[in-house]
Design an enzyme around this catalytic site. Structure first.
Site, PDB file in Angstrom:
ATOM      1  N   CYS A 115       0.840  -1.206   0.000  1.00 17.26           N
ATOM      2  CA  CYS A 115       0.000   0.000   0.000  1.00 17.26           C
ATOM      3  C   CYS A 115       0.871   1.251   0.000  1.00 17.26           C
ATOM      4  O   CYS A 115       1.609   1.483  -0.952  1.00 17.26           O
ATOM      5  CB  CYS A 115      -1.003  -0.052   1.149  1.00 17.26           C
ATOM      6  SG  CYS A 115      -2.389   1.063   0.910  1.00 17.26           S
ATOM      7  N   HIS A 175      -3.739  -5.256   0.810  1.00 18.87           N
ATOM      8  CA  HIS A 175      -3.212  -5.545   2.152  1.00 18.87           C
ATOM      9  C   HIS A 175      -3.167  -7.053   2.407  1.00 18.87           C
ATOM     10  O   HIS A 175      -4.044  -7.598   3.083  1.00 18.87           O
ATOM     11  CB  HIS A 175      -4.055  -4.847   3.225  1.00 18.87           C
ATOM     12  CG  HIS A 175      -3.743  -3.391   3.359  1.00 18.87           C
ATOM     13  ND1 HIS A 175      -2.674  -2.922   4.101  1.00 18.87           N
ATOM     14  CD2 HIS A 175      -4.330  -2.305   2.809  1.00 18.87           C
ATOM     15  CE1 HIS A 175      -2.625  -1.606   4.014  1.00 18.87           C
ATOM     16  NE2 HIS A 175      -3.613  -1.196   3.232  1.00 18.87           N
ATOM     17  N   GLU A 197      -1.382  -8.667   4.437  1.00 20.26           N
ATOM     18  CA  GLU A 197      -1.245  -8.998   5.871  1.00 20.26           C
ATOM     19  C   GLU A 197      -2.615  -9.101   6.540  1.00 20.26           C
ATOM     20  O   GLU A 197      -2.786  -9.887   7.470  1.00 20.26           O
ATOM     21  CB  GLU A 197      -0.340  -7.967   6.571  1.00 20.26           C
ATOM     22  CG  GLU A 197      -0.988  -6.649   6.993  1.00 20.26           C
ATOM     23  CD  GLU A 197      -1.348  -5.730   5.824  1.00 20.26           C
ATOM     24  OE1 GLU A 197      -0.992  -6.051   4.670  1.00 20.26           O
ATOM     25  OE2 GLU A 197      -1.984  -4.686   6.069  1.00 20.26           O
TER      26      GLU A 197
END
Ligand SMILES: [Mn+2]
Length: 236
Positions: free
Chosen positions: A110, A212, A214
């Site tokens: 990001c 994202h 994660e």
């Protein structure tokens, strides 16, 4: 020893309203799950310390966060620009440049992907809705979540395509995106509306994703390969 992965911190106010160097646990858990040891690199203006910290780590993650100062890519702020933090930009750019000079593997997520693009001389769209007014995709989730928002088409022959396949669902929480790619970066994925969602360095182990992974890791292991490929490339 497992490879030490430098997690480049952002600066935020904590719940006591004190500025703090923070990395969300989603990132450090993803690195642990992939077999690495996350080491948080705190904000500093000490350029020598940055160089020493970078030498400690085999690989790096630049995380999501606020907007990059458009002055760094030669533009005046657009009216829809979000919050920026120039000292933080300078810190993260220094970490990236030091890590790149050592040819260490780097994953930009990001904002992290935008910082890398700017470090390599690229430019950003300061606000996606302004530049893609006809897009019906949701690039900016209202609430941070692991749920997916849109499809992404990956370029055949790219590292990302080898890892994840040709078409994947991703989450999306960004209102900026890569406009002109920086030196030696090639676009490896786009959303159906044309917004750049990933890029990679043609020569060095540097990968950029706009979504994202994660957070997606908190739901399933679809993105584990992305973190494992970073950690695996950091093994001696
Ligand atoms: Mn998106």
């Amino acid at each position: 020893m497992k490879p030490m992965i430098g997690m480049v911190a952002n600066t935020y106010l904590n719940r006591f309203k004190m500025p703090a160097s923070t990395v969300p646990l989603a990132y450090t858990s993803a690195i642990e799950k992939a077999g690495g040891i996350p080491l948080v690199l705190p904000f500093t203006r000490d350029v020598e310390a940055i160089s020493d910290l970078v030498h400690l780590c085999r690989g790096f993650v630049l995380p999501g966060g606020s907007d990059v100062d458009p002055g760094l890519y030669g533009q005046a702020p657009s009216p829809r620009l979000g919050e920026t933090d120039r000292p933080l930009d300078d810190f993260q750019l220094s970490v990236f440049r030091a890590a790149m000079a050592l040819e260490r593997p780097i994953l930009g997520i990001c904002r992290g992907s935008q910082v890398i693009n700017v470090a390599l001389g690229g430019t950003l769209f300061q606000d996606i809705p302004t530049r893609f007014p006809d897009s019906t995709l949701r690039h900016m989730q209202k609430v941070i979540t692991f749920d997916t928002d849109h499809w992404v088409n990956l370029e055949a022959g790219s590292r990302l395509h080898d890892l994840l396949g040709g078409r994947i669902r991703v989450n999306s929480r960004h209102h900026q995106a890569i406009d002109t790619p920086g030196r030696d970066l090639v676009v490896t994925a786009r959303a159906p509306d044309g917004v750049v969602e990933a890029a990679e360095h043609t020569r060095l182990p540097i990968d950029l994703v706009q979504w994202h992974p994660e957070l997606m890791m908190q739901k399933n292991n679809d993105m584990l390969g992305l973190f494992e490929s970073l950690v695996d490339r950091c093994k001696p």
